[in-house]
Design a protein around this motif. Structure first.
Motif, short mmCIF file in Angstrom:
data_model
loop_
_atom_site.label_atom_id
_atom_site.label_comp_id
_atom_site.label_asym_id
_atom_site.label_seq_id
_atom_site.Cartn_x
_atom_site.Cartn_y
_atom_site.Cartn_z
N GLU A 78 0.00 4.28 0.43
CA GLU A 78 -0.40 5.22 1.49
C GLU A 78 0.27 4.84 2.81
O GLU A 78 0.85 5.65 3.50
CB GLU A 78 -1.92 5.21 1.67
N CYS A 79 0.18 3.52 3.14
CA CYS A 79 0.75 3.03 4.39
C CYS A 79 2.27 2.84 4.29
O CYS A 79 2.94 2.66 5.30
CB CYS A 79 0.10 1.71 4.81
N CYS A 81 -5.74 1.39 5.77
CA CYS A 81 -6.07 2.80 5.59
C CYS A 81 -7.34 3.03 4.75
O CYS A 81 -7.84 4.14 4.68
CB CYS A 81 -4.89 3.55 4.97
N CYS A 113 0.85 -1.18 0.00
CA CYS A 113 0.00 0.00 0.00
C CYS A 113 0.89 1.24 0.00
O CYS A 113 1.73 1.41 0.89
CB CYS A 113 -0.91 0.01 1.22
N CYS A 130 -7.21 -1.27 0.80
CA CYS A 130 -6.28 -1.55 1.91
C CYS A 130 -7.07 -1.71 3.20
O CYS A 130 -7.91 -0.88 3.55
CB CYS A 130 -5.28 -0.40 2.05
ZN ZN Z 1 -3.01 1.38 3.35
#
Ligand code: ZN
Length: 225
Positions: A10-11, A45, A8, A42
């Motif tokens: 974002e993470c 998130c 991911c 995900c």
């Molecule tokens: Zn994520």
């Protein structure tokens, strides 16, 4: 259920994700249409993730739904047509009145126009239509290819002269018996029809048999086998 994982962005981490359906709008050939595609969310998130294979899956989903929506033939339909008439992609293309590589392009995923799609579908469902197309373009393909496909056309034309009920009975006989000679098949059909009249007071199939020298014969069935 085992959870799939992916990276991911974002993470900034490998996380597990859940596949969900999502509606998207797309412009195709100047028309805005809605499709349902699969996306990976995900679990940590809640953002969309790009996981391996998902783009290919989405392309397939949109393609399938578009063809369904517009009533267009699929790639499998074209392969079935080639098998049905024992014909290669180039000769098929020419016979149908398309450019030589049109069918090749369709097999690679290009979506046919409604007009061309209907030509393919007609050929798929009507051996008479295919025959007409073949005769129209006979001179444009190799004689050997023409003959090969014409044999199939005639076989199929014969099959369609027999009622669905008769096809059902014949399939049943073939399923149950290891070996059936054409003569045995004719005798069995004769007995089946006879028993149907005797027990149920009605016919099993609409075909009538003819009296031949070696016994009763259902002519259309005889022509096929
Ligand atoms: Zn994520």
């Amino acid at each position: 259920m085992q959870r799939e994982t992916g990276f991911c962005v974002e993470c900034r981490d490998v996380t597990s994700y859940t596949l969900q359906k999502k509606l998207v709008k797309k412009m195709i050939r100047g028309e805005e249409l809605t499709f349902e595609i699969t996306c990976a969310i995900c679990d940590r998130c809640g953002e969309f993730m790009s996981v391996p294979g998902i783009i290919d899956l989405n392309v397939r989903e949109v393609d399938e739904q578009y063809r369904k929506l517009k009533d267009l033939v699929t790639i499998e339909d074209i392969y079935t047509l080639m098998k049905l008439y024992n014909i290669g992609k180039a000769p098929l293309s020419i016979v149908l009145g398309f450019g030589e590589i049109t069918i090749t392009r369709y097999l690679l995923g290009q979506v046919p126009s409604k007009e061309y799609s209907d030509v393919i579908r007609n050929a798929l469902f009507s051996p008479e239509y295919m025959e007409q197309k073949m005769l129209e373009n006979k001179d444009k393909i190799a004689m050997s290819a023409f003959k090969k496909s014409m044999t199939k056309v005639n076989e199929l034309k014969n099959i369609f002269t027999v009622s669905n009920k008769m096809i059902g009975v014949i399939s049943y006989i073939f399923e149950r018996m290891d070996e059936v000679t054409p003569l045995m098949l004719q005798k069995l059909l004769y007995y089946i029809q006879g028993f149907s009249f005797a027990l149920n007071d009605r016919e099993m199939f609409i075909e009538n048999c003819e009296a031949w020298v070696h016994g009763p014969v259902y002519k259309d069935v005889y022509n096929i086998f």
